[in-house]
Scaffold this active site. Structure first.
Site, short mmCIF file in Angstrom:
data_model
loop_
_atom_site.label_atom_id
_atom_site.label_comp_id
_atom_site.label_asym_id
_atom_site.label_seq_id
_atom_site.Cartn_x
_atom_site.Cartn_y
_atom_site.Cartn_z
CG HIS A 148 -0.36 0.30 2.51
ND1 HIS A 148 -0.04 -0.66 3.43
CD2 HIS A 148 -0.01 1.48 3.08
CE1 HIS A 148 0.47 -0.10 4.50
NE2 HIS A 148 0.50 1.21 4.32
CG ASP B 238 -0.23 -4.03 2.64
OD1 ASP B 238 0.32 -3.58 1.62
OD2 ASP B 238 -0.41 -3.36 3.67
CB SER C 61 2.96 1.65 6.36
OG SER C 61 1.77 1.99 7.00
#
Length: 421
Positions: A88, A142, A240
């Site tokens: 992402h 992901d 992330s």
């Protein structure tokens, strides 16, 4: 003190030899060259990690037209050419020319437009590989790989991280692991942290993490849930793509068992961080970087299997907005409310209207007019003249004979007609 001095010298020499032999990033993986004996408390509002504590930590930075660099995501160095991160991070930003990767850093400058100084190293992006089945709505699969150019040189503050062995299985149980990154130190911070932070987190059972009052079924079998039920310690925006690391039970190496993926807010109760497990994607990673390269960064002694491979199931079916949890933003779809104990039954649906008749039926024929009641049955087969004579005889009260039959006729008295004149 005199007896401890040779031991300390040997440790320094051992670290130096490892760093020298690992200049091509082909040496042992998952080794921490420097550790904080107290340990960082947490990423959100916590303490800084020591320089070199996590040598495989990478800062993925957006490179703007005026040469400014902005930290966006974290990553894990696998070898001299490959970095593991989250898919992402590249949604809407998958141009290789828009990225710069910084290695060996403890402190980074947000918006820096100057070349990095040693021992830091900066690299270009050669290729971005996003998992072919990545689902931006559910954050399924992901995971992504970044090929860098030129190859990185490992050394004192830069080294590869380990990945699980094929027999390891998904990380489960009450194991304590670590997270690290340059993400926000609080949920509403204006920008990511300039100092690398670290935190110890506990693995949380996936069934508990998926329960109604937690994530209500949104966590997938290929995820890892880590944090604390009461919150307070967690990853946040900007973390992330960074690693979730657990120490090998038989070795001193740390294994990257997860990739920071998503969460609701930061450090909230019953909203721990959700990570993409690396074990289910070992074959995918090997297909991109090569089987030999994968074996180089797997733990030397495979642990006994803890779980079976996760079953393949379709992505989570709840409708979720296509807007991504960028910088580890909370997924935009709020958790569905917990249903009450007893749901009222829905009202019965009205009966369907009767179908229209196919075609109107013709009206039934009118019944035949009733025959006048009379005790006298007229003979059959008489001519008109004889019938007229018979009628006259009936009116006169006489008996009629047709030569063959004899009939007694009843007389009917008719009222006399009176003139109105």
């Amino acid at each position: 003190m005199v007896e401890m001095l040779p031991t300390a010298i040997l440790l320094v020499l051992a670290v130096s030899v490892v760093a020298k032999d690992n200049a091509t990033c082909d040496g042992p993986c998952g080794l921490r060259f420097r550790q904080n004996p107290q340990g960082g408390v947490r990423i959100v509002g916590g303490k800084a990690a020591q320089h070199g504590a996590w040598p495989w930590m990478v800062s993925l930075q957006i490179f703007t037209y005026n040469s400014h660099r902005y930290h966006t995501c974290g990553g894990s160095l696998l070898n001299s050419r490959w970095v593991l991160t989250a898919a992402h991070c590249f949604v809407g930003k998958n141009n290789v020319h828009d990225w710069r990767l910084v290695f060996g850093a403890k402190e980074i400058t947000y918006g820096n437009n100057k070349p990095v100084k040693a021992p830091l190293q900066e690299r270009y992006v050669e290729k971005i590989i996003i998992h072919e089945k990545y689902n931006s709505a559910t954050e399924g699969n992901d995971i992504a790989l970044v090929e860098i150019t030129p190859p990185i040189s490992c050394g004192r503050f830069i080294g590869p991280g380990c990945l699980p062995h094929f027999k390891a299985g998904l990380p489960r149980g009450s194991q304590s692991c670590w997270v690290a990154g340059w993400g926000y130190i609080e949920e509403k911070a204006p920008r990511p942290s300039s100092i690398l932070m670290e935190a110890r987190v506990d693995l949380i059972d996936l069934d508990l993490c998926n329960s109604t009052q937690w994530y209500n079924g949104r966590v997938q079998p290929t995820n890892v849930c880590a944090g604390y039920p009461v919150g307070k310690i967690d990853t946040c925006q900007g973390d992330s793509g960074g690693p979730l690391m657990c120490k090998d039970s038989k070795e001193s190496a740390y294994v990257v068992v997860g990739i920071t993926s998503w969460g609701v807010g930061c450090a909230r109760a019953k909203r721990p961080g959700i990570y993409t497990a690396t074990w289910p994607y070992l074959n995918w990673i090997a297909s991109k970087i090569g089987s030999n390269a994968l074996r180089m960064i797997q733990s030397a002694t495979p642990p006994p299997p803890t779980t079976r491979p996760p079953p393949i199931r379709p992505p989570f079916s709840h409708p979720i907005s296509a807007h991504l949890p960028w910088y580890f933003q909370p997924p935009p779809r709020p958790l569905p409310p917990r249903p009450p104990a007893a749901q009222p039954r829905p009202p019965p649906s009205p009966p369907p209207p009767p179908p229209p008749p196919a075609s109107p039926l013709p009206p039934p024929p009118p019944p035949p007019p009733p025959t006048p009641s009379s005790t006298t049955k007229l003979p059959q087969g008489l001519s008109f003249a004889k019938r007229l004579q018979q009628l006259i005889e009936v009116l006169k009260g006489k008996t009629y004979s047709d030569g063959k039959n004899h009939y007694d006729m009843e007389t009917t008295e008719l009222p006399e007609l009176t003139s109105t004149s």
